[in-house]
Write a protein that holds these residues in place. Structure first.
Motif, short mmCIF file in Angstrom:
data_model
loop_
_atom_site.label_atom_id
_atom_site.label_comp_id
_atom_site.label_asym_id
_atom_site.label_seq_id
_atom_site.Cartn_x
_atom_site.Cartn_y
_atom_site.Cartn_z
N SER A 182 6.30 -6.89 3.04
CA SER A 182 5.77 -8.08 2.26
C SER A 182 6.07 -9.36 2.88
O SER A 182 7.33 -9.66 3.29
CB SER A 182 6.24 -8.01 0.84
OG SER A 182 5.66 -9.24 0.04
N ASP A 210 0.34 -4.44 -2.17
CA ASP A 210 0.92 -5.75 -2.02
C ASP A 210 2.08 -5.81 -2.88
O ASP A 210 3.12 -6.26 -2.66
CB ASP A 210 -0.20 -6.87 -1.97
CG ASP A 210 -0.99 -7.07 -0.49
OD1 ASP A 210 -0.61 -6.41 0.44
OD2 ASP A 210 -2.07 -7.48 -0.81
N LEU A 231 -5.28 -2.36 -2.17
CA LEU A 231 -4.53 -3.18 -1.21
C LEU A 231 -3.57 -4.19 -2.35
O LEU A 231 -2.70 -4.35 -1.80
CB LEU A 231 -5.58 -4.07 -0.43
CG LEU A 231 -6.15 -3.55 0.80
CD1 LEU A 231 -6.97 -4.44 1.52
CD2 LEU A 231 -5.29 -2.87 1.56
N THR A 232 -4.23 -4.53 -3.45
CA THR A 232 -3.41 -5.23 -4.30
C THR A 232 -2.31 -4.51 -4.80
O THR A 232 -1.12 -5.17 -4.98
CB THR A 232 -4.32 -5.86 -5.53
OG1 THR A 232 -5.41 -6.75 -5.05
CG2 THR A 232 -3.51 -6.32 -6.74
N SER A 267 -10.32 -2.97 -2.37
CA SER A 267 -9.64 -4.26 -2.78
C SER A 267 -8.37 -4.06 -3.74
O SER A 267 -7.42 -4.52 -3.71
CB SER A 267 -10.65 -5.14 -3.20
OG SER A 267 -9.85 -6.59 -3.31
N SER A 287 -4.29 -11.85 -11.50
CA SER A 287 -3.55 -12.18 -10.34
C SER A 287 -3.59 -13.53 -9.81
O SER A 287 -2.95 -14.16 -9.08
CB SER A 287 -3.75 -11.39 -8.87
OG SER A 287 -4.90 -11.40 -8.66
N GLY A 337 -9.48 -4.58 5.99
CA GLY A 337 -8.80 -3.98 4.67
C GLY A 337 -9.07 -2.42 4.56
O GLY A 337 -8.33 -1.61 4.32
N ARG A 343 -0.61 -11.18 0.90
CA ARG A 343 -1.62 -10.10 1.10
C ARG A 343 -1.29 -9.58 2.44
O ARG A 343 -1.57 -10.31 3.25
CB ARG A 343 -3.07 -10.76 0.98
CG ARG A 343 -3.12 -11.40 -0.32
CD ARG A 343 -4.39 -12.37 -0.38
NE ARG A 343 -4.15 -13.61 0.21
CZ ARG A 343 -3.06 -14.38 -0.22
NH1 ARG A 343 -2.50 -14.39 -1.52
NH2 ARG A 343 -2.75 -15.47 0.48
#
Length: 590
Positions: A312, A581, A577-578, A574, A169, A527, A323
């Protein structure tokens, strides 16, 4: 939408009539919102800007749009080019802009003899520029959704790009995640000759990262960093009346705060306190900064309720870089800006990147390859050991290996967690980015430093406030980047502390606790809390969503990961969450 906007049409052979249209049946001028005004027009090129966007005319042959500065001590804001300056600009095909000026701008140059248009984007991240083909014509815009105003149909999501983005990313270049839309990268030119579009690289970090350009005296480097940053911030502040700056009490934002405090601009400083105070409480450092600067700093509370994971904040962008956890800080910044009638937001973002925050053995390898001698190599190994927490022997062994394998491929190792096998062959090609090629003579540490600058771009976008305010990242302005690239990597870890030259530069301007601070506040707990609150909904959101439908993720593995995640140390949170998103962005763009 930010008030500083620009759109343009380069007409192909079929559209060279007198009417300013990219389609003979469409009168663009009458279709545009009233906020746009015509900044330049000839039979081949038409450009519109909003009133807030500066435009410097170049007679009948073009225009420079955006903020342009000349020099540094002091920097001069350019609102016109005299005849000799304009002539030099065209004689060099605009390259003199990149070498003798700086700011956040794009130049549109028309060559009547050759019949082509040359568009130049400055080397900083401050002036995004997207382009797309529309029949025989080319449409250009600073905001990707403005392409639709020029007749370009709303572009669809490119799932092959998403497959690559999910594996790395941080990497980006010319492609975007929208079909048919490309970005003109910083420091490049786009030559439009009829329907043909060709890129040319005008600026490269390697011009300044080259061995022969390095400045090896610590005091000289520190003095130059101080004067360059102060002058750069002063120049940017002169363009606005009231700035908002988020400060953490850490080094980078404190440096920007120190420079802004000297400028003639109203300034509002805010600090975001983590919602549970455990990992995001930086009030000790913030109070010291406030006292040192003689300024008040408003401390605002982070909150889980401020975050909508299924929305978003980057839906207006051509890549899924927003994010969700940043929505809370963005909302607080927006409220502060509105309450104080601010007209700009400053940020210390990019400091780790430009100040060469490395924890690898590469600076040791650089020191050796630059002929600094065995004692300097050993000292650098000790310094890196202190920065990274590794033993000197381990650092030296790793440095020896870097002498044989200089390319930092570890920075670009694909993350394939929870992705389907179909994604694996769609990863980004590192060597396609000209900055990242391991050419002969390039030092391994400088490859990592340049790599840090390449990956920072995706971290600068996707904040809700950027829709309404211009955002300035002064530490990534061209003069600062060029200077920092000329500082050897081993000097940045001198004394066993990261970003050492920047600390040395501001040691008499910032509190001692700021200069000596090594820790960083995090919002990891936010998060994790978001996932814990929405487990069931997240499972359905992802497993029944666009990414699963396109075959990019493994639904069963994702469901299991969300349902079974319990450990704070497990970085699966993490990754989840990516995915959320990217899913939220994809749905917003579909």
């Amino acid at each position: 939408m930010s008030t500083e906007r620009c759109i343009a049409v380069v007409r192909g052979p079929a559209g060279l009539g007198p009417r300013p249209a990219c389609d003979p049946s469409l009168d663009i001028a009458s279709a545009l919102p009233p906020v746009f005004r015509l900044a330049f027009q000839n039979p081949q090129l038409s450009i519109w800007t909003t009133a807030a966007m500066p435009a410097i005319p170049l007679g009948k042959r073009g225009v420079v749009v955006g903020q342009v500065f000349s020099g540094l001590n002091p920097a001069v804001s350019i609102d016109a080019f005299d005849d000799s300056q304009a002539r030099m600009l065209f004689e060099t095909n605009g390259e003199v802009l990149v070498s003798h000026y700086w700011g956040a701008y794009a130049a549109f140059l028309w060559d009547p003899a050759m019949g082509h248009i040359r568009i130049i984007r400055d080397p900083s991240p401050g002036f995004p520029l997207y382009h797309a083909a529309l029949g025989d014509h080319v449409v250009i815009a600073t905001h990707v959704d403005d392409l639709v105003l020029l007749g370009f149909k709303r572009p669809s999501v490119d799932f092959t790009y998403l497959a690559a983005h999910l594996q790395n990313s941080g990497l980006r270049y010319r492609r975007t995640a929208l079909t048919g839309v490309d970005e003109l990268p910083p420091g490049e030119a786009l030559l439009i000759d009829g329907p043909v579009r060709r890129h040319a690289i005008l600026w490269s970090p390697w011009t300044f990262a080259a061995r022969e350009r390095q400045i090896e005296d610590t005091a000289t480097c520190a003095a130059m960093v101080r004067s360059t940053i102060d002058a750069t911030v002063l120049a940017w502040s002169s363009c606005y009346d009231h700035a908002v700056l988020g400060v953490s009490g850490g080094l980078d934002s404190s440096i920007v705060a120190s420079a802004l405090a000297q400028a003639e601009i109203d300034l509002s400083l805010i600090n975001l306190l983590g919602f549970d105070g455990s990992l995001g409480d930086e009030r000790h450092f913030v109070r010291a900064l406030a006292k040192g600067l003689g300024r008040e700093i408003e401390i605002v509370q982070d909150a889980v309720t401020y975050v909508d994971m299924f929305h978003s904040d980057g839906a207006h962008l051509p890549r899924p870089v927003a994010r969700a956890f940043a929505q809370s800080g963005s909302l607080n910044t927006t409220e502060t800006a509105r309450r104080n009638n601010a007209d700009v937001i400053f940020s210390g973002g990019g400091g780790d990147n430009v100040f060469c925050f490395l924890q690898t053995s590469a600076p040791v390898a650089d020191c050796f390859l630059s002929g600094q001698g065995p004692m300097a190599v050993l000292t650098t190994a000790r310094n890196i050991g202190q920065v990274s927490g590794a033993g000197v022997g381990k650092v030296l062994l790793a440095a020896f290996r870097r002498l044989r394998h200089r390319h930092p491929r570890w920075m670009w190792k694909p993350n394939r967690d929870l992705l389907s096998e179909a994604c694996h062959d769609l990863a980004f090609d590192i060597e396609s980015h000209p900055w990242l090629m391991a050419e002969h003579g390039r030092l391994p540490g400088k490859l990592e430093h340049v790599g840090l600058l390449a990956i920072v771009l995706n971290a600068l976008e996707g904040f809700g406030y950027e829709r309404d305010w211009p955002v300035i990242y002064p530490l990534l302005s061209q003069p600062v980047v060029e200077l920092c690239l000329r500082i050897p990597t081993w000097l940045w870890c001198e004394g066993g502390i990261n970003r050492a030259i920047a600390r040395c530069a501001y040691r008499d301007a910032l509190p001692k606790v700021t200069i000596q601070r090594r820790s960083k506040g995090t919002f990891d707990r936010l998060g994790i809390e978001l996932i814990e609150r929405h487990r069931a909904t997240l499972q359905e959101f992802l497993c029944g969503g666009a990414l699963a439908g396109a075959g990019l993720i493994k639904p069963d593995a994702v469901r299991e990961a969300i349902g079974g995640m319990a450990s704070y140390q497990d970085l699966t949170w993490s990754r989840i969450l990516t995915l959320v998103d990217v899913e939220a962005w994809t749905r917003a763009r579909s």
